[in-house]
Write a protein that holds these residues in place. Structure first.
Motif, PDB file in Angstrom:
ATOM      1  N   PHE A 187      -7.440   1.792  -4.676  1.00 39.93           N
ATOM      2  CA  PHE A 187      -6.428   2.837  -4.812  1.00 39.93           C
ATOM      3  C   PHE A 187      -7.053   4.226  -4.791  1.00 39.93           C
ATOM      4  N   TRP A 188      -8.225   4.358  -5.379  1.00 42.74           N
ATOM      5  CA  TRP A 188      -8.859   5.677  -5.475  1.00 42.74           C
ATOM      6  C   TRP A 188      -9.327   6.170  -4.117  1.00 42.74           C
ATOM      7  N   GLU A 189      -9.708   5.241  -3.253  1.00 38.95           N
ATOM      8  CA  GLU A 189     -10.094   5.640  -1.900  1.00 38.95           C
ATOM      9  C   GLU A 189      -8.881   6.168  -1.129  1.00 38.95           C
ATOM     10  N   ILE A 190      -7.742   5.562  -1.371  1.00 39.09           N
ATOM     11  CA  ILE A 190      -6.500   6.051  -0.744  1.00 39.09           C
ATOM     12  C   ILE A 190      -6.118   7.408  -1.327  1.00 39.09           C
ATOM     13  N   LEU A 191      -6.227   7.537  -2.649  1.00 39.45           N
ATOM     14  CA  LEU A 191      -5.843   8.771  -3.330  1.00 39.45           C
ATOM     15  C   LEU A 191      -6.691   9.954  -2.888  1.00 39.45           C
ATOM     16  N   PHE A 192      -8.006   9.724  -2.764  1.00 37.35           N
ATOM     17  CA  PHE A 192      -8.916  10.825  -2.451  1.00 37.35           C
ATOM     18  C   PHE A 192      -9.367  10.824  -0.989  1.00 37.35           C
ATOM     19  N   SER A 193      -8.572  10.203  -0.133  1.00 42.45           N
ATOM     20  CA  SER A 193      -8.858  10.254   1.298  1.00 42.45           C
ATOM     21  C   SER A 193      -8.918  11.705   1.762  1.00 42.45           C
ATOM     22  N   PRO A 194      -9.949  12.089   2.496  1.00 43.24           N
ATOM     23  CA  PRO A 194     -10.033  13.488   2.946  1.00 43.24           C
ATOM     24  C   PRO A 194      -8.853  13.904   3.805  1.00 43.24           C
ATOM     25  N   VAL A 195      -8.303  12.965   4.572  1.00 40.77           N
ATOM     26  CA  VAL A 195      -7.137  13.282   5.392  1.00 40.77           C
ATOM     27  C   VAL A 195      -5.933  13.572   4.498  1.00 40.77           C
ATOM     28  N   ALA A 196      -5.739  12.749   3.456  1.00 34.14           N
ATOM     29  CA  ALA A 196      -4.597  12.940   2.560  1.00 34.14           C
ATOM     30  C   ALA A 196      -4.702  14.257   1.798  1.00 34.14           C
ATOM     31  N   ILE A 197      -5.884  14.553   1.279  1.00 29.94           N
ATOM     32  CA  ILE A 197      -6.057  15.783   0.500  1.00 29.94           C
ATOM     33  C   ILE A 197      -5.863  17.011   1.384  1.00 29.94           C
ATOM     34  N   THR A 198      -6.456  16.983   2.566  1.00 29.12           N
ATOM     35  CA  THR A 198      -6.297  18.109   3.492  1.00 29.12           C
ATOM     36  C   THR A 198      -4.845  18.275   3.899  1.00 29.12           C
ATOM     37  N   LYS A 199      -4.163  17.164   4.162  1.00 27.61           N
ATOM     38  CA  LYS A 199      -2.755  17.223   4.538  1.00 27.61           C
ATOM     39  C   LYS A 199      -1.922  17.808   3.406  1.00 27.61           C
ATOM     40  N   PHE A 200      -2.213  17.397   2.184  1.00 29.05           N
ATOM     41  CA  PHE A 200      -1.461  17.927   1.037  1.00 29.05           C
ATOM     42  C   PHE A 200      -1.659  19.435   0.909  1.00 29.05           C
ATOM     43  N   LEU A 201      -2.897  19.896   0.954  1.00 29.44           N
ATOM     44  CA  LEU A 201      -3.164  21.321   0.778  1.00 29.44           C
ATOM     45  C   LEU A 201      -2.529  22.145   1.890  1.00 29.44           C
ATOM     46  N   HIS A 202      -2.624  21.653   3.113  1.00 28.35           N
ATOM     47  CA  HIS A 202      -2.075  22.413   4.238  1.00 28.35           C
ATOM     48  C   HIS A 202      -0.548  22.425   4.201  1.00 28.35           C
ATOM     49  N   THR A 203       0.046  21.302   3.834  1.00 31.41           N
ATOM     50  CA  THR A 203       1.508  21.216   3.822  1.00 31.41           C
ATOM     51  C   THR A 203       2.117  22.062   2.714  1.00 31.41           C
ATOM     52  N   VAL A 204       1.555  21.965   1.496  1.00 37.30           N
ATOM     53  CA  VAL A 204       2.137  22.756   0.407  1.00 37.30           C
ATOM     54  C   VAL A 204       1.911  24.247   0.642  1.00 37.30           C
TER      55      VAL A 204
ATOM     56  N   ALA B  20       5.179  16.115  -3.776  1.00 33.61           N
ATOM     57  CA  ALA B  20       4.613  16.293  -2.434  1.00 33.61           C
ATOM     58  C   ALA B  20       3.253  15.621  -2.318  1.00 33.61           C
ATOM     59  N   LEU B  21       2.455  15.693  -3.389  1.00 34.55           N
ATOM     60  CA  LEU B  21       1.127  15.080  -3.359  1.00 34.55           C
ATOM     61  C   LEU B  21       1.219  13.590  -3.055  1.00 34.55           C
ATOM     62  N   TRP B  22       2.062  12.870  -3.792  1.00 32.50           N
ATOM     63  CA  TRP B  22       2.106  11.417  -3.618  1.00 32.50           C
ATOM     64  C   TRP B  22       2.711  11.027  -2.279  1.00 32.50           C
ATOM     65  N   ILE B  23       3.699  11.774  -1.838  1.00 36.03           N
ATOM     66  CA  ILE B  23       4.292  11.485  -0.532  1.00 36.03           C
ATOM     67  C   ILE B  23       3.282  11.735   0.585  1.00 36.03           C
ATOM     68  N   LEU B  24       2.507  12.798   0.458  1.00 43.36           N
ATOM     69  CA  LEU B  24       1.529  13.125   1.495  1.00 43.36           C
ATOM     70  C   LEU B  24       0.300  12.225   1.428  1.00 43.36           C
TER      71      LEU B  24
ATOM     72  N   ILE C 271       0.835  -1.203   0.000  1.00 41.68           N
ATOM     73  CA  ILE C 271       0.000   0.000   0.000  1.00 41.68           C
ATOM     74  C   ILE C 271       0.866   1.247   0.000  1.00 41.68           C
ATOM     75  N   PHE C 272       1.775   1.328   0.955  1.00 42.52           N
ATOM     76  CA  PHE C 272       2.619   2.509   1.113  1.00 42.52           C
ATOM     77  C   PHE C 272       3.535   2.711  -0.092  1.00 42.52           C
ATOM     78  N   GLY C 273       3.970   1.597  -0.677  1.00 34.84           N
ATOM     79  CA  GLY C 273       4.894   1.699  -1.801  1.00 34.84           C
ATOM     80  C   GLY C 273       4.275   2.223  -3.071  1.00 34.84           C
ATOM     81  N   ALA C 274       2.944   2.052  -3.235  1.00 32.29           N
ATOM     82  CA  ALA C 274       2.307   2.460  -4.488  1.00 32.29           C
ATOM     83  C   ALA C 274       2.409   3.962  -4.749  1.00 32.29           C
ATOM     84  N   PRO C 275       1.987   4.830  -3.820  1.00 35.58           N
ATOM     85  CA  PRO C 275       2.140   6.258  -4.088  1.00 35.58           C
ATOM     86  C   PRO C 275       3.593   6.704  -4.190  1.00 35.58           C
ATOM     87  N   LEU C 276       4.504   6.067  -3.439  1.00 37.14           N
ATOM     88  CA  LEU C 276       5.912   6.425  -3.558  1.00 37.14           C
ATOM     89  C   LEU C 276       6.458   6.039  -4.923  1.00 37.14           C
ATOM     90  N   ALA C 277       5.976   4.909  -5.470  1.00 39.88           N
ATOM     91  CA  ALA C 277       6.408   4.501  -6.807  1.00 39.88           C
ATOM     92  C   ALA C 277       5.909   5.488  -7.860  1.00 39.88           C
TER      93      ALA C 277
END
Length: 512
Positions: free
Chosen positions: A176-193, A146-150, A96-102
């Protein structure tokens, strides 16, 4: 999976990864924001044809390149540590973790690398439009990285789109799409960038202020400061908005982190946010001492931030540790028992399969699947183990928020003085701008402390505690590599800073 033996090793591994990540994050936010600022400056140059803007762009592009190169080297070191220090983690959730990093490595990183050469070396060798396109692609590629790492980090905070497979004893991806569009992930990406954009804006206005203090390259400094302040003000306001959304997601998905952020031990309705306060040293769950030596609250704000309802109940640390039946909150001891049940049933399932008793295997498998969401609790010994370091989380959060408010005021002040044409006559304000450069990095680091320290003891929320994620090797080996990495990072930092300061002293005229 066996636990790493020796608390010392786990702590050294955590310290090594923390130092690596925090050092890496000195360079990441500046890369994220400076890439867009450079792209904006070059866009102005292409649209106006003003050669002065070309000089401005090339100066900031040099500083971006220096930071970019050092940041890549530290990022590679951090990824290797997943295999060396955290092999249990990598084995359990690598699929799971390796997919976005790849995806980050194959798509985003190569996008950056491909166009970086054109951006940096392509002046007067390719058409203006082509060069501008390359510059924007570097900016977009940096932020896609940053998006994929976050997304990967967001999954660690809120593991969705996956399940625990009893046959392999690993977590596997379902959606995969549930992981990609997780509200926590999207919020984390926007706040971090957004925090990176603010760091870069402070960097630009601070260096520009230094030139104004030295009374050199005044036109360059004013133009750069105007772009940096405009970008910074917009991003500071957006940062506050995304921070509010992040607080909401934390309340929904990680209530213990929210309780630690606010030093809230006993849950309450109409809960307020602590605007200013000092925690009682040594306060522990279950004791009768007041959590604060003193505090100033904003009434109702925490209930509204976390649940969009001023009357909502916000659980405290004691509620989450000992349970609150009135609010439907199970105790940590109950969750620990469920986790141990899942682990025991998994062992029995494997044994039944080996014995060919498929009826018993089916029964144990059902028991594993029923309790799998709590399997990580089975590694914990005491209910209070679920409590993160409260003081560090609490104070880091206030440093982050307090500096964020200050940055909005600073950027607004720059606009005010630029519009009045008096900024050169305000040396105290220019010094404040220079002093604010490190404050941006401090705020960004404080934000990551809240995010990562606040979710302890979990490497993956509810599924895998940190001590179960570590590789089972001796502490001495990690201590040696820790100090080697520290020495390496110091060398990287000094070398990068020295080159960058040399370019600043040379000034923009060297960019012609």
């Amino acid at each position: 999976m066996e636990l790493a033996t020796g608390i010392g090793y786990v702590d050294w591994s955590r310290l090594q990864f923390a130092v690596t990540a925090m050092f890496h994050f000195i360079f990441v936010p500046l890369t994220l924001g400076l890439a867009f600022i450079v792209a904006i400056m070059e866009t102005i140059y292409v649209k106006t044809g003003d050669e002065y803007w070309k000089m401005v762009t090339k100066f900031w592009m040099k500083l971006f390149a220096i930071n970019f190169v050092v940041g890549i080297s530290t990022g590679l070191i951090m990824e290797f540590q997943f295999g060396t220090n955290w092999s249990n983690y990598s084995w359990l959730v690598g699929d799971i973790f390796g997919a976005p990093l790849a995806v980050e490595g194959i798509v985003a990183f190569f996008l950056e690398a491909t166009f970086f050469a054109v951006m940096f070396f392509g002046w007067d060798k390719v058409r203006q439009g082509t060069h501008l396109f390359a510059t924007w692609m570097v900016a977009i590629g940096s932020n896609l990285s940053a998006l994929w790492i976050l997304i990967a980090n967001g999954w660690m905070q809120y593991p969705v789109g996956s399940h625990f497979n009893p046959d392999t004893a690993r977590n596997e991806m379902l959606n995969f799409w549930e992981i990609l569009f997780s509200p926590v992930a999207i919020t984390k990406f926007l706040h971090t960038v957004a925090s990176g954009y603010v760091v870069a804006a402070l960097f630009v206005v601070g260096i520009s202020a230094w030139y104004l203090l030295k009374k050199r390259d005044v036109q360059f400094a004013k133009r750069s400061m105007a772009i940096g302040a405009a970008f910074g003000l917009m991003m500071s306001i957006f940062l506050a908005m995304s921070g509010d959304e992040s607080g909401y997601e934390i309340a929904q998905k990680q209530p213990m982190k929210l309780a630690a952020m606010e030093g809230l031990y006993d849950g309450e309705r109409q809960a307020g946010v602590v605007a200013l306060g000092m925690l009682t040293p040594g306060k522990r769950p279950g004791d009768d001492r007041d959590p604060f030596l003193f505090d100033i609250h904003i009434p109702y704000a925490l209930s509204f931030m976390g649940y969009r309802d001023v009357n909502a109940f916000v659980p405290g640390i004691n509620d989450l540790v000992y349970g609150n039946s009135a609010e439907g909150i199970e105790s940590a001891s109950t969750l620990i028992e469920r986790g141990k049940t899942a682990q025991s049933a998994l062992a029995s399932y494997k044994q039944a399969q080996d014995n060919g008793d498929f009826v018993a295997a089916a029964r144990y498998r059902a028991l594993v699947e029923q309790n799998a969401p709590y399997i990580g609790y089975g590694y914990l010994e005491n209910p209070t183990d679920i409590v993160p370091p409260v003081a560090l989380t609490f104070y880091s959060f206030r440093v982050m928020v307090g500096l964020g408010v200050f940055f909005i005021a600073l950027f607004a002040g720059i606009f005010f003085f630029l519009r009045r044409g008096t900024i050169e006559d305000k040396p105290w304000f220019l010094r404040l701008c220079v002093f604010s450069i490190p404050l941006g990095f401090i705020a960004a680091q404080a934000g990551w402390l809240v995010a990562e320290i606040g979710r302890q003891p979990w490497a993956i929320q509810d599924l895998l505690p940190v001590q179960a994620a570590a590789t089972s090797i001796g502490a001495g080996a990690v201590q040696i590599t820790f100090w080697l990495f520290v020495l390496l990072f110091i060398i990287f930092f000094i070398a990068g800073l020295r080159v960058m300061l040399q370019q600043i002293v040379i000034g923009p005229q060297g960019g012609k």
